[in-house]
Design a protein around this motif. Sequence first.
Motif, short mmCIF file in Angstrom:
data_model
loop_
_atom_site.label_atom_id
_atom_site.label_comp_id
_atom_site.label_asym_id
_atom_site.label_seq_id
_atom_site.Cartn_x
_atom_site.Cartn_y
_atom_site.Cartn_z
N MET A 66 0.72 -1.20 0.07
CA MET A 66 0.20 -0.01 0.02
C MET A 66 1.16 1.31 0.37
SD MET A 66 -2.37 1.81 2.51
CE MET A 66 -1.03 2.03 3.93
N VAL A 67 0.80 1.85 -0.98
CA VAL A 67 1.21 3.52 -0.75
C VAL A 67 0.45 4.49 -0.36
CG1 VAL A 67 2.17 5.06 -2.22
CG2 VAL A 67 2.39 2.48 -2.89
N ALA A 68 0.46 4.92 0.36
CA ALA A 68 -0.79 6.49 0.99
C ALA A 68 0.26 8.10 1.23
CB ALA A 68 -1.53 6.40 1.93
N HIS A 69 0.07 8.89 0.07
CA HIS A 69 0.92 9.69 -0.31
C HIS A 69 0.20 11.01 0.29
CE1 HIS A 69 4.71 8.62 0.32
NE2 HIS A 69 4.67 7.52 -1.30
N PHE A 70 -0.48 12.00 0.93
CA PHE A 70 -1.83 12.94 0.45
C PHE A 70 -1.81 13.59 2.07
CE2 PHE A 70 -3.54 8.95 2.96
CZ PHE A 70 -4.09 9.96 4.15
N SER A 71 -2.96 14.60 1.91
CA SER A 71 -2.62 15.63 2.65
C SER A 71 -4.24 15.69 2.41
CB SER A 71 -1.47 16.90 1.96
OG SER A 71 -2.23 17.68 0.72
N LYS A 72 -5.35 16.07 3.64
CA LYS A 72 -5.81 16.95 3.65
C LYS A 72 -6.46 17.80 4.52
CE LYS A 72 -11.27 15.94 3.94
NZ LYS A 72 -11.86 16.45 2.76
N LYS A 73 -7.33 18.92 3.68
CA LYS A 73 -7.23 20.51 5.45
C LYS A 73 -8.52 19.34 5.64
CE LYS A 73 -6.85 24.81 5.94
NZ LYS A 73 -6.23 24.81 6.64
N LEU A 74 -8.90 19.85 7.85
CA LEU A 74 -9.69 19.36 8.20
C LEU A 74 -9.90 20.05 9.23
CD1 LEU A 74 -8.93 15.88 9.18
CD2 LEU A 74 -11.16 16.63 7.36
N GLY A 75 -11.07 21.19 9.11
CA GLY A 75 -10.77 22.21 10.27
C GLY A 75 -9.66 23.04 10.33
N ASN A 76 -9.24 23.43 11.46
CA ASN A 76 -7.84 24.64 11.54
C ASN A 76 -6.88 23.40 11.30
OD1 ASN A 76 -8.78 23.19 13.93
ND2 ASN A 76 -8.51 24.29 15.03
N PHE A 77 -7.02 22.29 11.20
CA PHE A 77 -6.11 21.10 11.53
C PHE A 77 -6.18 20.62 9.91
CE2 PHE A 77 -6.00 16.17 11.98
CZ PHE A 77 -4.98 16.20 13.21
N SER A 78 -4.39 20.26 10.05
CA SER A 78 -4.12 19.58 8.18
C SER A 78 -3.46 17.93 8.63
CB SER A 78 -3.65 20.65 7.10
OG SER A 78 -2.53 20.77 7.76
N LEU A 79 -3.93 17.25 7.71
CA LEU A 79 -3.02 15.53 7.35
C LEU A 79 -2.33 15.66 6.81
CD1 LEU A 79 -5.72 13.35 7.75
CD2 LEU A 79 -4.76 13.41 9.11
N ASN A 80 -0.61 15.28 6.88
CA ASN A 80 -0.10 15.58 5.77
C ASN A 80 1.06 13.33 5.59
OD1 ASN A 80 0.61 17.04 4.49
ND2 ASN A 80 0.51 18.30 5.75
N VAL A 81 0.51 13.22 4.72
CA VAL A 81 0.25 11.28 5.31
C VAL A 81 1.85 10.86 4.22
CG1 VAL A 81 -0.90 9.36 5.53
CG2 VAL A 81 -1.60 11.32 6.19
N ASN A 82 2.43 10.31 4.56
CA ASN A 82 3.74 9.83 3.95
C ASN A 82 3.40 8.13 4.36
OD1 ASN A 82 4.75 11.38 1.73
ND2 ASN A 82 4.74 12.60 3.14
N LEU A 83 2.87 7.16 3.36
CA LEU A 83 3.29 5.60 4.12
C LEU A 83 3.52 5.07 3.26
CD1 LEU A 83 0.30 5.56 7.73
CD2 LEU A 83 2.90 5.91 7.90
N GLU A 84 4.41 3.76 3.78
CA GLU A 84 4.42 3.15 2.72
C GLU A 84 3.69 1.60 3.25
OE1 GLU A 84 7.50 3.04 -0.38
OE2 GLU A 84 6.75 5.48 -0.06
N LEU A 85 3.71 0.36 3.09
CA LEU A 85 3.08 -0.82 3.75
C LEU A 85 3.48 -1.57 2.74
CD1 LEU A 85 2.69 -1.91 6.67
CD2 LEU A 85 -0.12 -1.47 5.69
N GLY A 86 4.14 -3.30 3.16
CA GLY A 86 4.07 -4.68 2.46
C GLY A 86 3.12 -5.03 3.29
N LYS A 87 2.80 -6.59 3.08
CA LYS A 87 2.04 -7.66 3.93
C LYS A 87 2.25 -7.10 5.05
CE LYS A 87 1.03 -10.06 -0.52
NZ LYS A 87 0.19 -8.59 -0.45
#
Lengths: 209, 365
Positions: B1-22
């Motif tokens: 799995m690869v997850a690189h994303f960002s999202k603004k949630l109200g006054n708070f923002s998500l910044n994600v960089n994850l990679e994952l095997g089994k």
Amino acid sequence: MDLSPLFLSLKVAFVATILTAITGLGFAILMARVRFPGKSLVEAFLTLPLALPPSSVGYYLLVIMGKKGPLGWLGWLFTWKAAVLASWIVALPLMFRTAKAALESVDISLEMVARTLGKPPWRAFVDVTLPLASRGILAGIILSFARALGEFGATLMVAGNIPGKTRTIPLAIYTATQVNRMDIASFWVIVTAALAYTFILAVNKLQEK
Amino acid sequence: MVAHFSKKLGNFSLNVNLELGKEVLVLFGPSGSGKTSILRCISGLLTPDQGLIELNGQVLFSSDGKKVKTNVPVHLRQIGFVFQDYALFPHMTVAQNILYGCKDRKKGNKLLSNLLEKMRLKGLEDYYPHQLSGGQKQRVAIARALMAEPKLLLLDEPFSALDRPVRRKLQSDLLRLQEELAIPMVLVTHDLEDAFAMGHKLAIVNDGRIEQVGDKEDVFRHPRTRAVARFIGARNIMEGKVIGKDERGVRIEWMGLVFEAPPQKVAIGSEVVFCIRPEDVMIVRPDRPVREGIKENLLSGVIVREIHRGAHYSLFFKANSVETGKDYDFEISIPLHAYLRLGLKVGKEVMVSLKKSALHIIPEP
């Protein structure tokens, strides 16, 4: 004794309740699930018949269904169909509000889980939220039926008071008192009281957990 | 799995960089740090503002921030999601709940009995959720997610409502299942013990950001920031100055004392923040020669406080020769048997060693 008001009332209320149930639930789903601009205005508009005097609902219907009105071509004025429309409009807020509250009482995360389990949103709604809200929805339907059965003001204005054709129980009571037939009036009063009482008991039963 | 994303949630923002095997990735961090929102973005229940999410090479979401190119709907992602409060369908029995996500009825019934067995739910098929205990509900929720044969399983605080013995058992159930199914699993927790028991990989989430991600041991031993050090319970976090280094290690001055740390990339003369876990502060036995590995960084002092924590003791140690202005200088964690054998108690004079190999300089304080 002429029992036609009973059968007429049941017929009108029955047909009106089907209309109310379908449209009320539809509006409830729309209001509970869809966001759109002007939503609170629409919601207030749908509730309006609850607060308006039935005679003013009757007035609007008279204008709409009158010869020159947009629905004049139907020729429903002063028939039992007009009584159905009147009952439908008057009962709609009850159905809409009860069903909306029932839908909103179901935890939205249940639907989310259903979606993660491979079900499209509409299917998740039908499988999970709808059955869990069913008691509240049924309570709304019974309340609507009771309201339709008791409808007087708007019905008098658009359907008239034609014996055997549009004289429902509430109109029969009114007419009997006008000509001082208290025996007939009290008979119909007892019938309506018994019906209404049964419905209220049923609704309470449904709303107990 | 690869997850690189960002999202603004109200006054708070998500910044994600994850990679994952089994393997099992634990998202660990304080409440309100955005862990659940990360799971929701991966599952599709929330839509990120921009980024890329991929599973087994299939793009589930991609957007450059202006235009969403791909956004596979939740029900087509094949991502299992176990909610924190289980979210069992109250109007369905255990068997109906588990079978709900089943795609093939024939295969489903076989899989059902298999899952009932594995999740220790045999005999409960016809019960309704309100008749189950917390642990049973949780196992039904997991079985229900697995019935849909997910390619990735997300679990939000799966143990938070369970008491300790139930929690331990469920942890081993889950690890066994993960091995059998060989699917990646992302698990959210704010409990350090759960994080340690479950994860292969560990991501520290703070304020919507992934502060550090890596192999569990590495993150525990080598926190990259002060916040990470704090979250993982390093307890002893100090500021000092590098006064020398060579191939054997780095020398740090702290309160007039000199500590030795393993070789690391730091400049002589720089101010550094360093830490040591309480279990790596060793009590030196006075009756024996000091063994290899703990002969550096010796300090004498006194135990000023102690807390009995079941199988181990937390001791609070004040060094003799330094004045930090705090009521203790180091926290020590020692197994109960060692505590008893050494006859430790409050007020006792002891010699401790900050185990050199465990003394870690935090690179980005």
